[in-house]
Motif scaffolding. Structure first.
Motif, mmCIF file in Angstrom:
data_model
loop_
_atom_site.group_PDB
_atom_site.id
_atom_site.type_symbol
_atom_site.label_atom_id
_atom_site.label_comp_id
_atom_site.label_asym_id
_atom_site.label_seq_id
_atom_site.Cartn_x
_atom_site.Cartn_y
_atom_site.Cartn_z
ATOM 1 N N ARG A 13 -62.509 5.578 -7.227
ATOM 2 C CA ARG A 13 -63.716 6.408 -7.229
ATOM 3 C C ARG A 13 -64.956 5.576 -6.896
ATOM 4 N N SER A 14 -64.983 4.335 -7.369
ATOM 5 C CA SER A 14 -66.121 3.465 -7.075
ATOM 6 C C SER A 14 -66.225 3.191 -5.579
ATOM 7 N N VAL A 15 -65.089 2.912 -4.958
ATOM 8 C CA VAL A 15 -65.084 2.637 -3.524
ATOM 9 C C VAL A 15 -65.448 3.888 -2.734
ATOM 10 N N CYS A 46 -76.647 -2.788 -10.737
ATOM 11 C CA CYS A 46 -75.535 -3.209 -11.586
ATOM 12 C C CYS A 46 -74.229 -2.511 -11.194
ATOM 13 N N GLY A 47 -73.154 -3.054 -11.712
ATOM 14 C CA GLY A 47 -71.838 -2.437 -11.587
ATOM 15 C C GLY A 47 -71.107 -2.552 -12.917
ATOM 16 N N PRO A 142 -70.940 -7.543 -14.044
ATOM 17 C CA PRO A 142 -70.832 -7.255 -12.609
ATOM 18 C C PRO A 142 -72.070 -6.557 -12.038
ATOM 19 N N GLY A 143 -72.388 -6.920 -10.787
ATOM 20 C CA GLY A 143 -73.422 -6.220 -10.053
ATOM 21 C C GLY A 143 -72.802 -5.175 -9.150
ATOM 22 N N ASN A 147 -66.457 -6.291 -6.065
ATOM 23 C CA ASN A 147 -65.282 -5.506 -5.683
ATOM 24 C C ASN A 147 -64.756 -4.842 -6.958
ATOM 25 N N PRO A 148 -64.762 -3.516 -7.045
ATOM 26 C CA PRO A 148 -64.393 -2.873 -8.311
ATOM 27 C C PRO A 148 -62.973 -3.182 -8.765
#
Length: 243
Positions: A13-15, A46-47, A142-143, A147-148
């Motif tokens: 979903r992040s990608v 952010c991530g 993570p930012g 890569n998720p």
């Protein structure tokens, strides 16, 4: 925020979100970027990863304490201890670019140290107490440039490492502002130092295998080499006229 799911679905979903947003922006004549820090005038992007661990047998959230909201279950202590223990060794999986480290500055709401706290956004790990369906841990390192798949793998593997080895949570909980903590254990401040730490880490190889670590480290070393060759706008503005 992207709706929660299991690890692989959440990473997918992040990608899809990133790809979709870039495509929509392009159609409107603008460019979307997921750099960790694209401007000095704005906060970083952010991530953060929100995690909870659920029992396959009972279906219960193992990060939820039924007796007290303020007490942390033992399994969550192990999980936090594992993430803190591994964090400096695998930081490039959370912060993979030269630009990633421009986000790690005091007062930026991004983590700069090996730290944890309850509902405190100045620490690297934030325990979010709540009801059974919402109690969780937020990994704030993570930012948006991460890569998720790799960032989530890093979070899960290091947390499980803490559980499997029953690591003691010996990092004191942050009280107040972690940025002003004189005893803070600082994270590497640039990609070169971060990658050098991972390259010599037996722990990283134990978690992810030597083949992956060697290849991933090589790509990040290459990234740093390309950056080191470039003359930046800052250097031109700083030195061109006065030297």
């Amino acid at each position: 925020c992207i709706e929660y799911s299991d690890l692989m679905e959440a990473a997918d979903r992040s990608v899809l979100f990133k790809t979709g947003e870039k495509e929509i922006a392009f159609r409107h004549g603008v460019m979307a970027s997921f750099m960790a820090k694209w401007s000095n005038d704005f906060p970083g992007s952010c991530g953060h990863i929100h995690q909870s661990l659920w029992s396959g047998k009972s279906g219960n959230n193992l990060f939820y304490n039924q007796e007290s909201k303020n007490d942390i279950p033992q399994i969550l202590e192990y999980y936090i201890a594992g993430q803190l223990h591994c964090l400096p060794e695998i930081l490039p999986m959370y912060a993979p670019t030269v630009n990633s480290y421009k986000r790690f500055v005091p007062g930026s709401w991004a983590s700069t140290s090996v730290s944890w706290a309850r509902d405190n956004r100045t620490a690297a790990l934030r325990v979010v107490p709540g009801r059974e369906n919402s109690s969780r841990l937020e990994t704030r390192v993570p930012g948006a440039d991460a890569n998720p798949y790799l960032a989530m793998a890093a979070a899960l593997a290091s947390g499980l490492y803490g559980i499997e080895n029953k690591l003691t949570l010996d990092v004191a909980e942050t009280q107040g502002n972690e940025y002003s903590n004189p005893e803070a254990r600082k994270l590497p401040s640039n990609l070169q130092d971060s990658v050098s730490r991972m390259k010599t880490s037996d722990l990283a190889k134990d978690l992810f295998g030597k083949t992956f670590v060697d290849h991933f480290v090589y790509t990040r070393e290459w990234e740093w080499e390309q950056f080191s060759k470039k003359v930046t706008d800052w250097e031109l503005e700083r030195y061109f006229e006065i030297i």
